[in-house]
Design an enzyme around this catalytic site. Structure first.
Site, mmCIF file in Angstrom:
data_model
loop_
_atom_site.group_PDB
_atom_site.id
_atom_site.type_symbol
_atom_site.label_atom_id
_atom_site.label_comp_id
_atom_site.label_asym_id
_atom_site.label_seq_id
_atom_site.Cartn_x
_atom_site.Cartn_y
_atom_site.Cartn_z
ATOM 1 N N PRO A 77 0.796 -1.231 0.000
ATOM 2 C CG PRO A 77 -0.992 -1.617 1.446
ATOM 3 C CD PRO A 77 0.311 -2.194 0.999
ATOM 4 C CB CYS A 78 0.818 4.046 -2.387
ATOM 5 S SG CYS A 78 1.358 2.923 -3.690
ATOM 6 N N PRO A 79 -0.561 4.673 0.558
ATOM 7 C CG PRO A 79 -2.898 4.529 0.806
ATOM 8 C CD PRO A 79 -1.710 3.748 0.310
#
EC number: 2.1.1.37
Length: 412
Positions: A77-79
């Site tokens: 995940p990037c967030p």
């Protein structure tokens, strides 16, 4: 010919998967949390073994079953790292980057490939990155980071991705980052045939105007946004290319259609911008917003293929071996990590090359967001000691479990 199997975590809808397949890897397993994305994987590769669920949940899959595979890969995940977000890093319940590094210690692949957003390359995460390199070294891997632009590999958008590749020591000397392609593809070149597919007479003129690479496609998360092409700045950039970025169309422009700004893109067009093409064929399933999110959050297949081919060559020990290039170390993190006790402010200022006190305090503040940092106030000035890493590494009692379950419906 030897089989080179890959286990892919956080596989999404298959951008990285398709690229790695083109590089010669065979999927032993693909694990994904989102049901729509997993359905897309199954639609395109029904023979692949897949698992639906939280990749860090032992009930989803057992990493030990895949010990010794050629490649462990994933787009975690990037967030936690995105520049547009809060950059919570190790304290974000969605952060799986450090956990994926620990996973390499269990699976013991010959190579590891992890990709994420450009934000992870920023000074905010210098300590986090150094921890990753140090941990991989302790596991017997030689690792390096590189910021790759998708447009350098034939994809008609910028899309910077920060990529980590680590290989066991016997293979590392044979790895080199892929060279950019010579020809840059513009949005107009990529989409002219699709814009004119329904007979719209303006397709050629539109393509001539859309003569640049596009801004980064933003897939968005379940917390924010629907099917449009991103924030205000991105919309302005799309407008300069003659694209209405306020939504995604259901079909290409019809004969006689006129537009004040320009046509909207369909999901199929967005997929083309993301790197899917006649060379990289793929079908997406689900409703429009779900399809758009799958496409927008993907690692462009041509970029994955380029990196995958470089890894494959290294695993086959092709070419001439080259000595490893030493990684840059964050001097403040490095001195704190090596010290058995507290390190004084004066010592840290000296190690960091003559920075001023306010800058040191700022860097300590950044480190303290991902690590426990103890401060001892002394008459001669503060001294610091580096404590534990706050990231989820697989701990059964980590707060990530409760927060993750609470926010599961909005995590993507």
């Amino acid at each position: 010919m030897a089989s080179f199997e890959v286990v892919e975590i956080c596989a999404g809808a298959g951008g990285q998967a398709l690229g790695l397949e083109r590089a010669g890897f065979e999927h032993a397993l693909a694990v994904e949390l989102d049901g729509n994305a997993l359905n897309t994987l199954k639609e395109n590769r029904p023979s692949w073994k897949t698992a639906l669920g939280d990749v860090a949940d032992p009930n989803t899959w057992d990493p030990v079953d895949y010990k010794g595979v050629a490649l462990l890969a994933g787009g975690v995940p990037c967030p936690p790292f995105t520049i547009a977000g809060k950059q919570l890093g190790a304290t974000d319940e969605r952060d799986l980057f450090a956990w994926a590094v620990e996973l390499a210690g269990v699976v013991k692949p010959k190579a590891l490939l992890l990709e994420n957003v450009r934000g992870l390359s920023m000074p905010r995460f210098s300590g986090y990155r150094q921890h990753v390199l140090d941990r991989l070294a302790s596991l017997g891997y030689v690792a390096s980071w590189k910021l790759l632009q998708a447009s350098d590999y034939g994809v008609p958008q910028l899309r910077p991705r920060f990529v980590l590749v680590a290989l066991k020591e016997e293979y590392a000397p044979y790895f080199s980052w892929p060279e950019p392609v010579e020809q840059v593809t513009t949005v107009g070149e990529a989409l002219e045939d699709m814009m004119g597919a329904a007979g719209w007479e303006g397709a050629a003129d539109w393509a001539a105007k859309a003569n640049k690479i596009g801004p980064t496609i933003v897939g968005g998360s379940k917390k924010h946004g629907g099917a449009d092409l991103g924030p205000t700045r991105a919309k302005r950039a799309w407008a300069e290319l003659g694209v209405d970025a306020m939504g995604v169309a259901n079909e290409p422009p019809q004969p006689g259609a006129t537009f004040k700004l320009g046509p909207k893109l369909t999901c199929e067009m967005v997929a083309r911008i993301q790197g899917w093409s006649d060379e990289y064929k793929w079908n997406f399933v689900g409703r429009k917003t779900a399809m758009y999110r799958q496409i927008g959050n993907a690692f462009p297949p041509p970029v994955a293929a380029a990196v995958g081919k470089s890894i494959m060559r290294a695993l086959q020990k092709k070419g001439s071996p080259a000595p490893a290039v030493p990684a840059d170390h964050d001097p403040i993190y490095l001195n704190l990590r090596k010290a058995e006790g507290f390190v004084t402010q004066t010592q840290l200022l000296r190690s960091a090359g003559g920075i001023e006190v306010p800058e040191l305090e700022r860097r300590i503040g950044l480190l303290s967001r991902d690590f426990d940092v103890e401060i001892d106030e002394r008459s001669t000035g503060p001294a610091y000691r580096l404590g534990g890493f706050k990231a989820f590494l697989g701990q059964e009692d980590h707060q990530r479990h409760d927060v993750f379950q609470k926010n599961l419906s909005s995590i993507s």
